[in-house]
Design an enzyme around this catalytic site. Structure first.
Site, PDB file in Angstrom:
ATOM      1  N   ARG A  48     -58.794  -2.399 -29.446  1.00  8.02           N
ATOM      2  CA  ARG A  48     -57.839  -1.720 -30.313  1.00  8.02           C
ATOM      3  C   ARG A  48     -58.339  -1.602 -31.747  1.00  8.02           C
ATOM      4  O   ARG A  48     -58.246  -0.554 -32.382  1.00  8.02           O
ATOM      5  CB  ARG A  48     -56.489  -2.455 -30.290  1.00  8.02           C
ATOM      6  CG  ARG A  48     -55.665  -2.251 -29.031  1.00  8.02           C
ATOM      7  CD  ARG A  48     -56.273  -2.871 -27.792  1.00  8.02           C
ATOM      8  NE  ARG A  48     -56.485  -4.312 -27.954  1.00  8.02           N
ATOM      9  CZ  ARG A  48     -57.387  -5.010 -27.265  1.00  8.02           C
ATOM     10  NH1 ARG A  48     -58.184  -4.421 -26.383  1.00  8.02           N
ATOM     11  NH2 ARG A  48     -57.527  -6.315 -27.463  1.00  8.02           N
ATOM     12  N   CYS A  83     -50.236  -8.490 -27.509  1.00  4.38           N
ATOM     13  CA  CYS A  83     -51.340  -8.082 -28.389  1.00  4.38           C
ATOM     14  C   CYS A  83     -50.722  -7.392 -29.593  1.00  4.38           C
ATOM     15  O   CYS A  83     -50.115  -6.322 -29.454  1.00  4.38           O
ATOM     16  CB  CYS A  83     -52.290  -7.130 -27.660  1.00  4.38           C
ATOM     17  SG  CYS A  83     -53.555  -6.402 -28.744  1.00  4.38           S
ATOM     18  N   THR A  85     -52.201  -5.981 -32.230  1.00  4.48           N
ATOM     19  CA  THR A  85     -52.889  -4.761 -32.630  1.00  4.48           C
ATOM     20  C   THR A  85     -52.455  -3.571 -31.787  1.00  4.48           C
ATOM     21  O   THR A  85     -52.337  -2.448 -32.283  1.00  4.48           O
ATOM     22  CB  THR A  85     -54.419  -4.937 -32.543  1.00  4.48           C
ATOM     23  OG1 THR A  85     -54.796  -6.145 -33.197  1.00  4.48           O
ATOM     24  CG2 THR A  85     -55.142  -3.781 -33.213  1.00  4.48           C
ATOM     25  N   THR A 125     -55.951  -9.148 -36.962  1.00  4.66           N
ATOM     26  CA  THR A 125     -57.219  -8.430 -36.920  1.00  4.66           C
ATOM     27  C   THR A 125     -57.272  -7.422 -38.066  1.00  4.66           C
ATOM     28  O   THR A 125     -56.225  -6.993 -38.582  1.00  4.66           O
ATOM     29  CB  THR A 125     -57.393  -7.669 -35.600  1.00  4.66           C
ATOM     30  OG1 THR A 125     -56.368  -6.666 -35.498  1.00  4.66           O
ATOM     31  CG2 THR A 125     -57.329  -8.605 -34.403  1.00  4.66           C
ATOM     32  N   LYS A 165     -61.951 -15.455 -28.667  1.00  5.48           N
ATOM     33  CA  LYS A 165     -62.284 -14.471 -27.629  1.00  5.48           C
ATOM     34  C   LYS A 165     -63.581 -14.836 -26.900  1.00  5.48           C
ATOM     35  O   LYS A 165     -63.754 -14.481 -25.718  1.00  5.48           O
ATOM     36  CB  LYS A 165     -62.403 -13.071 -28.240  1.00  5.48           C
ATOM     37  CG  LYS A 165     -61.054 -12.382 -28.479  1.00  5.48           C
ATOM     38  CD  LYS A 165     -61.242 -10.950 -28.946  1.00  5.48           C
ATOM     39  CE  LYS A 165     -59.910 -10.231 -29.172  1.00  5.48           C
ATOM     40  NZ  LYS A 165     -59.168  -9.982 -27.931  1.00  5.48           N
ATOM     41  N   CYS A 194     -52.035 -12.305 -34.431  1.00  5.77           N
ATOM     42  CA  CYS A 194     -52.988 -11.959 -33.373  1.00  5.77           C
ATOM     43  C   CYS A 194     -52.796 -13.003 -32.295  1.00  5.77           C
ATOM     44  O   CYS A 194     -52.717 -14.203 -32.599  1.00  5.77           O
ATOM     45  CB  CYS A 194     -54.422 -11.968 -33.891  1.00  5.77           C
ATOM     46  SG  CYS A 194     -55.657 -11.712 -32.580  1.00  5.77           S
TER      47      CYS A 194
END
Length: 230
Positions: A48, A83, A85, A125, A165, A194
């Site tokens: 994204r 999520c 984003t 993010t 991640k 996030c």
């Protein structure tokens, strides 16, 4: 109770943590007291942030829309997307289905307001920051959004992408640096905007000053589906 559909895979670890969180937060004495969930852990959804920062990158919206429609076809009556984003594209996703999609960003900002916060720090993010979804939501709720400077934002991205991640532990010293920088800006609440940062809250046992969007989403989903929060 209503069946919950989850557009997951963004990221995979956060998705599994979210599902686990819903079960643990539901007030239940037997299996039948829990809400039904359909978890679509779609790891093919394009990044994204990459698309928000560079529109020549692969657009994630068609995949997000397809996943929402797939969940609806499978019987989901409420949809969530763990999520932050991805909520940049909330309008497109919601308009693609006939069932409600819970807006985790708005729900979290409303929680901050209900807890009496006025200055709210945003850790997210770079894509989410650039999209301005948290900033707009805060202003709509009468709150002041507080963003990290460029150096701290790079540190946040390091934690999200290079550590969580990537399946690596969070650098405690780096996180302390981020925390001190936000505290110096007089934030009354710091939103972990996030879902990878929700993993950080669990790992480092962060205090209640840090408002976890994933937990807010889980609690909201339980209630909207007809369950009770423990």
């Amino acid at each position: 109770m209503k069946t919950l559909g989850i557009i997951g895979g963004v990221g995979p670890l956060a998705t599994m943590y979210y599902g686990d969180m819903i079960v643990r937060l539901t007030e239940a004495e037997k299996d039948q007291d829990h809400i039904n969930m359909i978890i679509l852990n779609d790891t093919t959804i394009p990044d994204r942030t990459a698309f928000i920062l560079d529109s020549t990158q692969t657009n994630p919206v068609p995949v997000l829309v397809k996943d929402a429609q797939k969940l609806e076809a499978m019987g989901a009556q409420v949809i969530t997307i763990p999520c932050n984003t991805a909520h940049t594209f909330f309008k497109e996703i919601q308009e693609s289905v006939n069932v409600p999609v819970i807006h985790m960003i708005n729900e979290t900002v409303h929680r901050a307001s209900a807890e009496g916060a006025k200055r709210v720090g945003i850790l997210a993010t770079t894509g989410t920051i650039e999209a301005g979804v948290f900033q707009q939501s805060c202003r709509d709720a009468g709150l002041t959004p507080v963003l990290p400077d460029e150096e701290i934002q790079r540190d946040v991205m390091t934690v999200i992408y290079d550590q969580v991640k990537a399946g690596r532990p969070t650098d405690v010293n780096l996180w302390e640096k981020i925390t001190k920088a936000m505290e110096a800006l007089h934030c009354e609440r710091i939103i972990l905007g996030c879902t990878e940062l929700s993993i950080v809250k669990k790992e480092l046992q962060l205090d209640q000053k840090f408002l976890d969007t994933l937990r807010v989403l889980a609690e909201t989903a339980i209630v909207r589906c007809g369950g009770k929060v423990r």
